[in-house]
Structures are given as structure tokens and as C-alpha cells.
Design a protein around this motif. Structure first.
Motif, PDB file in Angstrom:
ATOM      1  N   ALA A 299       0.645  -1.178  -0.122  1.00  0.00           N
ATOM      2  CA  ALA A 299      -0.054   0.002  -0.201  1.00  0.00           C
ATOM      3  C   ALA A 299       0.915   1.308   0.000  1.00  0.00           C
ATOM      4  CB  ALA A 299      -0.848   0.149   1.191  1.00  0.00           C
ATOM      5  N   LEU A 302       2.079   1.851  -3.547  1.00  0.00           N
ATOM      6  CA  LEU A 302       0.811   2.487  -4.308  1.00  0.00           C
ATOM      7  C   LEU A 302       0.371   4.018  -4.000  1.00  0.00           C
ATOM      8  CD1 LEU A 302      -1.215  -0.740  -4.497  1.00  0.00           C
ATOM      9  CD2 LEU A 302       0.213   0.196  -6.041  1.00  0.00           C
ATOM     10  N   LYS A 303       0.478   4.332  -2.647  1.00  0.00           N
ATOM     11  CA  LYS A 303       0.208   5.781  -2.233  1.00  0.00           C
ATOM     12  C   LYS A 303       1.207   6.603  -2.831  1.00  0.00           C
ATOM     13  CE  LYS A 303      -0.379   8.336   1.794  1.00  0.00           C
ATOM     14  NZ  LYS A 303      -0.355   8.329   3.411  1.00  0.00           N
ATOM     15  N   ASN A 307      -2.423   4.215  -7.289  1.00  0.00           N
ATOM     16  CA  ASN A 307      -2.924   3.008  -7.685  1.00  0.00           C
ATOM     17  C   ASN A 307      -3.845   3.083  -8.789  1.00  0.00           C
ATOM     18  OD1 ASN A 307      -5.271   4.770  -6.770  1.00  0.00           O
ATOM     19  ND2 ASN A 307      -6.051   3.124  -5.698  1.00  0.00           N
ATOM     20  N   THR A 368      -0.622   2.826 -13.705  1.00  0.00           N
ATOM     21  CA  THR A 368       0.198   2.232 -12.801  1.00  0.00           C
ATOM     22  C   THR A 368       0.508   0.812 -13.116  1.00  0.00           C
ATOM     23  OG1 THR A 368      -0.273   3.741 -10.947  1.00  0.00           O
ATOM     24  CG2 THR A 368       0.608   1.439 -10.249  1.00  0.00           C
TER      25      THR A 368
END
Length: 482
Positions: A299, A302-303, A307, A368
Motif C-alpha cells: 500500500a 501504491l500511495k 493506484n 500504474t
């Protein structure tokens, strides 16, 4: 409030039998009729809109949709995108303020081409999975002299990673590849892959939704590129094969299309792939950081990278840029330059106007998942589908004659990896290597010397590559050592 009350009354009348005073019965009957009419009207509108935007599934069904230069939809979308990111960049990188004052900094592809004195068209193309893509066309010159050679051939240009059609004309009216081609008589079409700022439409999904961005270069090759090829053939009403020039991800898309849909080999005449991304075992630079987390990105990652859209702010955080990138912060904070390592060493060859165009048009947007797909390829050493390391693309199904370009200074499409691709396809024409000329991954398209080192060779291959080199089949690896 009145509308809400009227709606409630309509719903009440629709869902139960109302009895009582004759006046109320009359009112209820009228409301029932009105509600029925409204319902039928909206149902009809929905069907018509769906029919209008339903993506075509066959070659014969393709619409001849053409939006000429100056169309407010394209202009508004591009300007909003660029001006928003311009404001964001200025808050942290003061150098952007001077660049924004350049007249061409915020111009779209049609605006730039028109400024360069070219006739340009914008076409809307629907893919089979519902995405709406913009295709830009630059027609051959009409002021041709008798001495100018007439080619009468169609060529499709596909931009690279995080790019757009604007990439091809950033060098201006004299040195850009599309203009050189149109001067020879080529009919030039420039694609825009899903997710960049010219292709952010879908018949059902919002660009802000997670679902919209659930694609990688696989979908660009399986859906976008075939739709573009079909559309060009439909508009031109011609079965003549099309020439293809793809840079970076544009080359990847061609390899995906021809191996997944081998029937498209017959629709093209030659493929010229500049810095192709397929096998990527020898990648260098910051991009390698993604590879360890490519299959199950945490996470936190992705931050950082997004995402949905890859780095939607179009800025690499300053601390990350300083840690992994060497060069001016102006370039290190640019996502494409950050991952490709193509920090220009000869800035003196780039004037302020070019820097403004380049930094405000690049990156143009991408998913992404596309970046993670490439990271998986780096990690596995194979050219395979997204999240499916054992499902490699069948390169032996590609029969199209193909020319490959690579450079010794390219961190992403390295010479050993491109050479591996050369020996993996069935009909290679040549592998043209540029050594010691500071030709990074991005410079194949807008480098200060791209017209001399790359575009001249492209013209030669388009003109005689199949006829001359294809007949020898020597598999010789050529080098530019000047």
C-alpha cells in the motif's frame, strides 16, 4: 423541493392503485401518463446514446468519426490537464514559472501542428472494450514541387511510455519526424494510447474510477492498436499495408498485437521499433526499484506512485528524486526522465521554447498497472502477460518484417535485451545500434540530434529496407560509430 415532491407523487402513482376523490383520481391518471411518457423518453435517450457510443466490433461497422482542429472538447481537455499540472509544478519547482510564459508550452498537438503550418485532423476511435481514443492525422504537403519525390504511403506512429502524439512534433517544424515524412508524401497518423490526456474517455466508466485504469500495455496492444489500424483502413478505404513506427511502449504494443492477433501481420508492410521494450533483464537506474514489489505492491508503494494513474501529480517527490537521480531537479522530478535516466547532457542544444513544450507535455499519463507490468518483465526476464509469468507472448507468430533501433546509453531498452528480441522474432531486417552519442531512451524521438541519427535511417528503411536488406537476410548488427 418541488421536483422532489413531484417525483414522490409519480412514484406513488406508479407503484400502487390510488382511489378516492374523482379529482384526485384524475390527477393520478394524468401523473401516471406523464410518468410513463418521461420513462419512455429517458429509455429512448439511453438507447440512442448507447448506440452512438457503442464501440464497433468489426471492420465494416467502424464509424467515420472525425473531429477537426479547434474542436472545443479536445482543446478543453488538454488545456485543463496541462494548466492544472503547470500550477502544481510551479509550487515546488520555480523554474517552471519561466517556462510557462513560452507561447507553445500549453499548446495541444493540433495547435502545435497548425502553428507549424501543417494540416491536421483529430479522429475519435472506439475500442472493443469501450475506450475512446484520439488519433491525430497530418496530411502530406500540398505545396510540393515537381522535384519532390511522391511516396503515397501511410505510416502510423505510436508514442512511447507515458507519452502522447505531441512527442513526435516537440522538435518543431523543421526537425520533427511527422513533418519529414509528410514532406516525402507520407500520410501520417499518430496514435494516443488509453490513459493519456487525449484518450481519457470511456462509454461506461469514469476516468476517476479504479476500473478505468485497470489496464497495462497488453490492452493497448490487444484493443487500442487494432482499433486504430482498422479505423485508418476504413477511413482510407484501402487495403494497402500500413508502415508502423513505434517508440518504447509503442513498440511493445505492436509486438503484443501481432503475437496475440497474428492476422494483423498482413495489414502492415514494415515495423520500425525505436528502443523497444520487450525483454528487460538488463534495465538500469531507478526503475529497478519497482521490480522487487511488482507482483504484490504494498500500500505504501501504491500511495507513492498511485493506484490508478501512474504518479498523477506528474511529479516525483523531491526526496525520492534527490536519492535516485543525478542531474537538475527540473528533470529528476519528471516521472519519465526519472525512470529512464535520460537526463540531457547537452542542454545548450535545447532552447527555452523546446524545454517548455517538453516538460509540459511529458509525461502525458499512463496507468500504474503498465509500469508494474514492465517491472514484472524486468524481474522475470520474460516477455509475458500481466500477472501471468508463464504466459509468454508468442513472438514466433510475428511475420512482419521488423527493424530494431537501440543505443548504448539507453537504460530501459538495453542493447543485449534488444538483441535478444532480434533473435526471437521470425523476420528481422536489421538491428541498428547507436553508440556513444548520448542517445537516451527519450532522445529517439525528441533528441537534439534525432533527425540526423534516427529519422534519416527511418526514411532509408521505409524506402528500401525490405527491398535491399530483406533480400540479404544476413542478420548483421549495424552500428553508428561516427
Amino acid at each position: 423541493m418541488n421536483i422532489l415532491i413531484l417525483t414522490l407523487v409519480i412514484l406513488l402513482c406508479l407503484n400502487q392503485n390510488v382511489t378516492g376523490h374523482p379529482l384526485f383520481d384524475l390527477l393520478a391518471a394524468k401523473l401516471n401518463d406523464f410518468a410513463s411518457t418521461v420513462t419512455k423518453t429517458f429509455h429512448h435517450i439511453r438507447l440512442e446514446v448507447r448506440k452512438l457510443f457503442q464501440p464497433p466490433h468489426t471492420y465494416e461497422q467502424l464509424p467515420s468519426a472525425s473531429l477537426q482542429y479547434g474542436d472545443s472538447i479536445f482543446k478543453r481537455t488538454f488545456n485543463d490537464f496541462v494548466e492544472m499540472t503547470a500550477a502544481e509544478n510551479e509550487t515546488e519547482i520555480p523554474e517552471y514559472i519561466n517556462l510557462k510564459s513560452e507561447p507553445t508550452a500549453l499548446m495541444s498537438t493540433p495547435q502545435l501542428a497548425t502553428l507549424h503550418g501543417r494540416r491536421v485532423e483529430s479522429h475519435l476511435v472506439h475500442t472493443r472494450d469501450g475506450y475512446m481514443l484520439t488519433l491525430h492525422r497530418i496530411s502530406p504537403r500540398t505545396d510540393r514541387t515537381p522535384a519532390m519525390r511522391v511516396v503515397n504511403q501511410t505510416v502510423l506512429l505510436h508514442h512511447g511510455l507515458l507519452g502522447s502524439s505531441a512527442d513526435w512534433i516537440l522538435l518543431g517544424p523543421e526537425k520533427s519526424l511527422p513533418y519529414i515524412l509528410t514532406d516525402f508524401g507520407y500520410d501520417v497518423w499518430m496514435a494516443n494510447a488509453r490513459g493519456n490526456y487525449y484518450s481519457r474517455g470511456h462509454v461506461r466508466m469514469s476516468v476517476d474510477s479504479v476500473e478505468f485504469w485497470k489496464f497495462s500495455f497488453h490492452e493497448i496492444g490487444e484493443y487500442d492498436l487494432p482499433a486504430v489500424v482498422d479505423y485508418i483502413r476504413y477511413v482510407k478505404k484501402s487495403n494497402d499495408p500500413i508502415d508502423f513506427v513505434g517508440h518504447s511502449m509503442g513498440a511493445t504494443a505492436l509486438l503484443v498485437m501481432l503475437s496475440t492477433l497474428p492476422e494483423y501481420n498482413q495489414y502492415l508492410r514494415i515495423g520500425i521499433l525505436l528502443a523497444p521494450l520487450a525483454f528487460m533483464s538488463n534495465v538500469e537506474g531507478p526503475f529497478k526499484v519497482l521490480t522487487a514489489m511488482a507482483n504484490s505492491p504494498p500500500a505504501q508503494l501504491l500511495k507513492l506512485i498511485g493506484n490508478k494513474e501512474f504518479v498523477p501529480t506528474r511529479k516525483i517527490p523531491k526526496w525520492l528524486a534527490l536519492k535516485y537521480c543525478k542531474g537538475p531537479l527540473l528533470f529528476c522530478c519528471n516521472p519519465l526522465y526519472f525512470i529512464s535516466g535520460g537526463i540531457p547532457e547537452d542542454n545548450h542544444a535545447w532552447n527555452l521554447s523546446f524545454l517548455a513544450r517538453m516538460l509540459y507535455h511529458v509525461p502525458a499519463g499512463g496507468s500504474t498497472d503498465t509500469m508494474l507490468h514492465y517491472a514484472q518483465i524486468v524481474k522475470s526476464g520474460k516477455f509475458h502477460k500481466y500477472n501471468k509469468v508463464h504466459e509468454e507472448y508468442s513472438l514466433n507468430k510475428i511475420s512482419l518484417p521488423i527493424v530494431l533501433f537501440s543505443s548504448s546509453e539507453d537504460w530501459l531498452a538495453t542493447i543485449p535485451d534488444v538483441l535478444r528480441l532480434y533473435f526471437s522474432i521470425t523476420n528481422p531486417i536489421d538491428h541498428y545500434i547507436i553508440r556513444g552519442r548520448n542517445m537516451s531512451h527519450t532522445e529517439f524521438v525528441w533528441g537534439a540530434h534525432a533527425d540526423e541519427l534516427v529519422f534519416t535511417k527511418i526514411i532509408e528503411f521505409l524506402d528500401s529496407g525490405i527491398r535491399v536488406l530483406g533480400s540479404t537476410k544476413s542478420n548483421e548488427v549495424r552500428n553508428d560509430l561516427d
